[in-house]
Scaffold this motif. Structure first.
Motif, PDB file in Angstrom:
ATOM      1  N   GLY A 151       0.592  -1.157   0.120  1.00 47.79           N
ATOM      2  CA  GLY A 151       0.032  -0.061   0.034  1.00 47.79           C
ATOM      3  C   GLY A 151       0.917   1.075   0.013  1.00 47.79           C
ATOM      4  O   GLY A 151       0.310   2.435   0.151  1.00 47.79           O
ATOM      5  N   SER A 152       2.283   1.156  -0.168  1.00 48.03           N
ATOM      6  CA  SER A 152       3.020   2.451  -0.130  1.00 48.03           C
ATOM      7  C   SER A 152       2.941   3.130  -1.349  1.00 48.03           C
ATOM      8  O   SER A 152       2.522   2.260  -2.576  1.00 48.03           O
ATOM      9  N   LEU A 153       3.235   4.304  -1.501  1.00 53.20           N
ATOM     10  CA  LEU A 153       3.577   5.100  -2.700  1.00 53.20           C
ATOM     11  C   LEU A 153       4.745   4.402  -3.524  1.00 53.20           C
ATOM     12  O   LEU A 153       4.518   4.478  -4.845  1.00 53.20           O
ATOM     13  N   GLY A 154       5.682   3.722  -2.921  1.00 50.21           N
ATOM     14  CA  GLY A 154       6.542   2.830  -3.633  1.00 50.21           C
ATOM     15  C   GLY A 154       5.955   1.722  -4.584  1.00 50.21           C
ATOM     16  O   GLY A 154       6.267   1.585  -5.781  1.00 50.21           O
ATOM     17  N   GLU A 155       4.873   1.134  -3.908  1.00 47.95           N
ATOM     18  CA  GLU A 155       4.226   0.087  -4.840  1.00 47.95           C
ATOM     19  C   GLU A 155       3.433   0.523  -5.578  1.00 47.95           C
ATOM     20  O   GLU A 155       3.300   0.046  -7.002  1.00 47.95           O
ATOM     21  N   GLN A 156       2.616   1.737  -5.562  1.00 48.75           N
ATOM     22  CA  GLN A 156       1.940   2.322  -6.422  1.00 48.75           C
ATOM     23  C   GLN A 156       2.871   2.927  -7.591  1.00 48.75           C
ATOM     24  O   GLN A 156       2.212   2.639  -8.958  1.00 48.75           O
ATOM     25  N   ALA A 157       4.011   3.431  -7.384  1.00 48.45           N
ATOM     26  CA  ALA A 157       4.841   3.916  -8.597  1.00 48.45           C
ATOM     27  C   ALA A 157       5.199   2.730  -9.359  1.00 48.45           C
ATOM     28  O   ALA A 157       5.193   2.836 -10.454  1.00 48.45           O
ATOM     29  N   LEU A 158       5.684   1.401  -8.453  1.00 51.15           N
ATOM     30  CA  LEU A 158       6.102   0.214  -9.476  1.00 51.15           C
ATOM     31  C   LEU A 158       4.911  -0.243 -10.192  1.00 51.15           C
ATOM     32  O   LEU A 158       5.099  -0.870 -11.400  1.00 51.15           O
ATOM     33  N   GLU A 159       3.789  -0.062  -9.556  1.00 50.81           N
ATOM     34  CA  GLU A 159       2.588  -0.746 -10.367  1.00 50.81           C
ATOM     35  C   GLU A 159       2.454  -0.007 -11.868  1.00 50.81           C
ATOM     36  O   GLU A 159       2.179  -0.489 -12.670  1.00 50.81           O
ATOM     37  N   ILE A 160       2.557   1.285 -11.592  1.00 50.44           N
ATOM     38  CA  ILE A 160       2.265   2.302 -12.690  1.00 50.44           C
ATOM     39  C   ILE A 160       3.567   1.889 -13.761  1.00 50.44           C
ATOM     40  O   ILE A 160       3.149   1.930 -14.998  1.00 50.44           O
ATOM     41  N   MET A 161       4.631   1.950 -13.317  1.00 50.02           N
ATOM     42  CA  MET A 161       5.846   1.735 -14.159  1.00 50.02           C
ATOM     43  C   MET A 161       5.877   0.424 -14.742  1.00 50.02           C
ATOM     44  O   MET A 161       5.919   0.269 -15.983  1.00 50.02           O
ATOM     45  N   CYS A 162       5.440  -0.700 -14.005  1.00 47.41           N
ATOM     46  CA  CYS A 162       5.061  -2.025 -14.817  1.00 47.41           C
ATOM     47  C   CYS A 162       4.085  -1.963 -15.860  1.00 47.41           C
ATOM     48  O   CYS A 162       4.277  -2.784 -16.982  1.00 47.41           O
ATOM     49  N   SER A 163       2.825  -1.278 -15.764  1.00 44.53           N
ATOM     50  CA  SER A 163       2.012  -1.259 -16.536  1.00 44.53           C
ATOM     51  C   SER A 163       2.536  -0.494 -17.791  1.00 44.53           C
ATOM     52  O   SER A 163       2.160  -0.937 -19.036  1.00 44.53           O
ATOM     53  N   ALA A 164       3.108   0.452 -17.682  1.00 42.48           N
ATOM     54  CA  ALA A 164       3.796   1.128 -18.797  1.00 42.48           C
ATOM     55  C   ALA A 164       4.941   0.483 -19.671  1.00 42.48           C
ATOM     56  O   ALA A 164       4.843   0.523 -20.944  1.00 42.48           O
ATOM     57  N   TYR A 165       5.520  -0.206 -18.695  1.00 43.54           N
ATOM     58  CA  TYR A 165       6.569  -1.278 -19.359  1.00 43.54           C
ATOM     59  C   TYR A 165       5.848  -2.392 -20.243  1.00 43.54           C
ATOM     60  O   TYR A 165       6.278  -2.636 -21.187  1.00 43.54           O
ATOM     61  N   GLY A 166       4.818  -2.939 -19.515  1.00 42.33           N
ATOM     62  CA  GLY A 166       4.066  -3.963 -20.535  1.00 42.33           C
ATOM     63  C   GLY A 166       3.483  -3.530 -21.668  1.00 42.33           C
ATOM     64  O   GLY A 166       3.447  -4.069 -22.707  1.00 42.33           O
ATOM     65  N   CYS A 167       2.925  -2.202 -21.666  1.00 49.22           N
ATOM     66  CA  CYS A 167       2.483  -1.373 -23.036  1.00 49.22           C
ATOM     67  C   CYS A 167       3.199  -1.607 -23.868  1.00 49.22           C
ATOM     68  O   CYS A 167       3.378  -1.660 -25.128  1.00 49.22           O
TER      69      CYS A 167
END
Length: 83
Positions: A33-49
């Motif tokens: 639930g940290s901001l780091g987790e949220q940032a990594l989820e966004i980065m991985c989504s963009a990476y997957g795209c």
């Protein structure tokens, strides 16, 4: 999200220089639930795209192999339910 900033992690982030990504990743892997987790989820989504776009762009008939340090270190985020 100023109320969610962890002051200790923020101070470490500011001192990290070129290794700021490691600080974010460490927090993402250790604190649910940290901001780091949220940032990594966004980065991985963009990476997957981007990987998907490369697959469409290059039409690799033998498969598309994603290499480098990001993929093996962050599989729990890449193989998420939104994958």
């Amino acid at each position: 999200f100023p109320d969610r900033i962890d002051k200790k992690v923020h101070a470490e982030f500011l001192k990290a220089g070129d290794l700021q990504g490691k600080v974010v990743s460490d927090q993402a892997h250790s604190t649910k639930g940290s901001l780091g987790e949220q940032a990594l989820e966004i980065m991985c989504s963009a990476y997957g795209c981007e990987v998907g776009s490369a697959g469409i762009k290059f039409i690799p008939t033998g498969g598309l192999y994603v290499t480098g340090g990001l993929t093996p270190k962050n599989m729990q985020f890449i193989e998420g339910q939104d994958s």
